[in-house]
Design a protein around this motif. Structure first.
Motif, PDB file in Angstrom:
ATOM      1  N   CYS A 278       0.825  -1.217   0.000  1.00 45.03           N
ATOM      2  CA  CYS A 278       0.000   0.000   0.000  1.00 45.03           C
ATOM      3  C   CYS A 278       0.854   1.261   0.000  1.00 45.03           C
ATOM      4  CB  CYS A 278      -0.909   0.017   1.224  1.00 45.03           C
ATOM      5  SG  CYS A 278      -2.186  -1.225   1.139  1.00 45.03           S
ATOM      6  N   ALA A 279       2.173   1.136   0.258  1.00 44.31           N
ATOM      7  CA  ALA A 279       3.042   2.316   0.343  1.00 44.31           C
ATOM      8  C   ALA A 279       3.801   2.490  -0.959  1.00 44.31           C
ATOM      9  CB  ALA A 279       4.015   2.133   1.502  1.00 44.31           C
TER      10      ALA A 279
ATOM     11  N   PRO B 225       9.576  12.212  -6.597  1.00 39.32           N
ATOM     12  CA  PRO B 225      10.003  10.806  -6.678  1.00 39.32           C
ATOM     13  C   PRO B 225       8.965   9.945  -7.408  1.00 39.32           C
ATOM     14  CG  PRO B 225       9.442  11.397  -4.416  1.00 39.32           C
ATOM     15  CD  PRO B 225       9.313  12.637  -5.211  1.00 39.32           C
ATOM     16  N   ARG B 226       9.491   9.013  -8.202  1.00 40.25           N
ATOM     17  CA  ARG B 226       8.620   8.039  -8.863  1.00 40.25           C
ATOM     18  C   ARG B 226       8.430   6.855  -7.916  1.00 40.25           C
ATOM     19  NH1 ARG B 226      12.430   8.580 -13.101  1.00 40.25           N
ATOM     20  NH2 ARG B 226      11.751   9.967 -14.760  1.00 40.25           N
TER      21      ARG B 226
ATOM     22  N   VAL C  39       1.498   6.562  -5.134  1.00 41.55           N
ATOM     23  CA  VAL C  39       2.442   7.637  -5.474  1.00 41.55           C
ATOM     24  C   VAL C  39       2.831   8.402  -4.212  1.00 41.55           C
ATOM     25  CG1 VAL C  39       1.588   7.905  -7.830  1.00 41.55           C
ATOM     26  CG2 VAL C  39       0.567   9.249  -5.987  1.00 41.55           C
ATOM     27  N   TYR C  40       3.932   9.127  -4.327  1.00 36.02           N
ATOM     28  CA  TYR C  40       4.357   9.988  -3.211  1.00 36.02           C
ATOM     29  C   TYR C  40       3.478  11.241  -3.229  1.00 36.02           C
ATOM     30  CZ  TYR C  40       8.484   7.066  -2.678  1.00 36.02           C
ATOM     31  OH  TYR C  40       9.317   6.008  -2.441  1.00 36.02           O
TER      32      TYR C  40
END
Lengths: 303, 123
Positions: free
Chosen positions: B15-16, B55-56, B62-63
């Protein structure tokens, strides 16, 4: 009865017209009293590249060609290597703290003082940025500025002549001469520089005031020819001083840094005025915006 | 019980976001000599650029929190990095000649270091 009833409204109408006219004049009078400004007020600001505020140019001394009585006239396009100047930042967006102005590269654009208004001096030619920074970690805005070496000087005298290369005086006469540092394309360079004035032969003409400023007073002593020299920004410029006993005509000669020479002769006795302009190379001044002398680009030369 | 914990940990990890490199590009006009490639930045001494850097993620997550992301110069005497008030925007400054790298940190953890070269103006 009919006659009276017509007359009274006519009188009222006339009075009403006069009253409206008088009211209009009263309202317009203050506007008429305002003279249209001859020149726009000084605006020494330049918007930052992130459009969050304006950088404001300030005078670090009296020897800055962009300053009049310590008041900056506009934000410079080019700076002189070695010239001192100050810059502040006025945000146009809401921010949490007042940003200080820093240099992007201290080895190139050396800070001489820091704070809300900071002092700087370019150590060599190049482009660096003025940074408006909060707490040394958040960038509010920045502006790139470019410095050049002084390549020539542009002389002018108190008589209003610009681009002077020759000053004709009579013994005992004194005159104020001012110099402007100019860069590669003839544009005026900003920053307070240190100057040293002298003459080749003090017996013909000598400096008669403080010789550290951008303006110097010279005094003609005896008939002859000599040079008035100014040194500053690693360049020496000169202007010819001719002291002659009998001077029926006053001659001012100007030579453009673009290669244009311009000789004007004014006859004091007849009031006639003849002028010749010679274009020797046709080179074009590429930065007309920075020319403060009203379009005449001239120089006394340098080495 | 131990297996259940491992499965839960795996599910949470999925999930992160997972760091998969930095997307970075110059915003606005860059002066001559200033450019950004995928893993290398070149700046002329004294020049400043504003970049969009995010960041990708290797996962579908996504971040999203710019506060967890940070760019730090390994040598501030060569290149300095300033936070811009806008999210995911940073300002890079060529302060002194030399080579160094810009650390990409997420939650304080160094993910990679982008090469940056600062060189004096030609001529």
């Amino acid at each position: 009865m009919n006659h009276e009833s017509r007359t009274v409204p006519d009188t009222y109408r006339r009075m009403g017209r006069k009253l409206r006219s008088a009211t209009l004049w009263v309202l317009l009078a203050p506007l008429a009293a305002c003279d249209p400004p001859d020149e726009p007020p000084p605006d020494p600001t330049m918007g930052g590249e992130l459009m969050r505020g304006e950088f404001e140019y300030r005078c670090a001394g009296s020897n800055d060609a962009f300053c009049v009585d310590f008041v900056a006239q506009r934000f410079p396009q080019r700076f002189a290597v070695g010239g001192n100047f100050e810059v502040g930042f006025n945000p146009t967006v809401s921010i949490v703290a007042t940003p200080g102005v820093q240099s992007s590269a201290p080895s190139l654009l050396e800070p001489t003082s820091s704070g809300v208004i900071s002092g700087f001096r370019f150590n060599r030619p190049g482009t660096a940025a003025l940074l408006a920074v909060i707490n040394d970690e958040e960038m509010v805005d920045y502006l790139h500025v470019t410095a050049e070496r002084v390549l020539s000087y542009h002389f002018s005298d108190e008589a209003g002549a610009v681009g002077v290369t020759e000053i004709v005086m009579q013994p005992g006469e004194s005159r104020r001469v001012t110099v402007e540092p100019r860069g590669e394309f003839g544009q005026v360079l900003a920053g307070t520089l240190e100057y040293t004035w002298s003459t080749d032969e003090g017996g013909i003409a000598r400096t008669a005031s403080d010789t550290q400023g951008r303006t110097v007073q010279i005094q003609a002593v005896a008939a002859g020819r000599t040079r008035l020299l100014v040194e500053g920004g690693e360049v020496t410029g000169s202007v010819e001083v001719i002291v002659q006993l009998d001077d029926p005509t006053t001659t001012t000669t100007t030579t453009g840094s673009t290669g244009d020479s311009d000789s004007d002769t004014d006859s004091a006795s007849t009031g006639s005025d003849t002028g010749t302009d010679t274009d020797s190379d046709g080179e074009t001044d590429t930065d007309a915006d920075t020319d403060t002398d009203g379009g005449t680009t001239s120089t006394g030369g340098g080495r | 019980m131990r297996r259940l914990g491992a499965v839960l940990a795996l599910m949470l990890a999925a999930c992160a976001p997972d760091y998969g490199g930095l997307a970075i590009e110059i915003e606005g006009v860059a002066l001559a000599g200033d450019y950004v490639e995928s893993r290398r930045i070149n700046l002329v001494l004294g020049h400043v650029i504003r970049v969009h850097a995010r960041p990708r993620s290797l996962t579908s997550q996504v971040y999203e929190d710019p506060g967890r992301f940070e760019l730090l110069s390994a040598s501030p005497d060569v290149a300095r990095v300033y936070r811009d008030p806008e999210d995911w925007r940073w300002v890079l400054v060529g302060r002194g000649g030399g080579n160094t790298c810009i650390e990409v940190r997420i939650d304080g953890k160094r993910e990679e270091c982008l090469e940056i070269r600062v060189q004096a103006e030609a001529g």
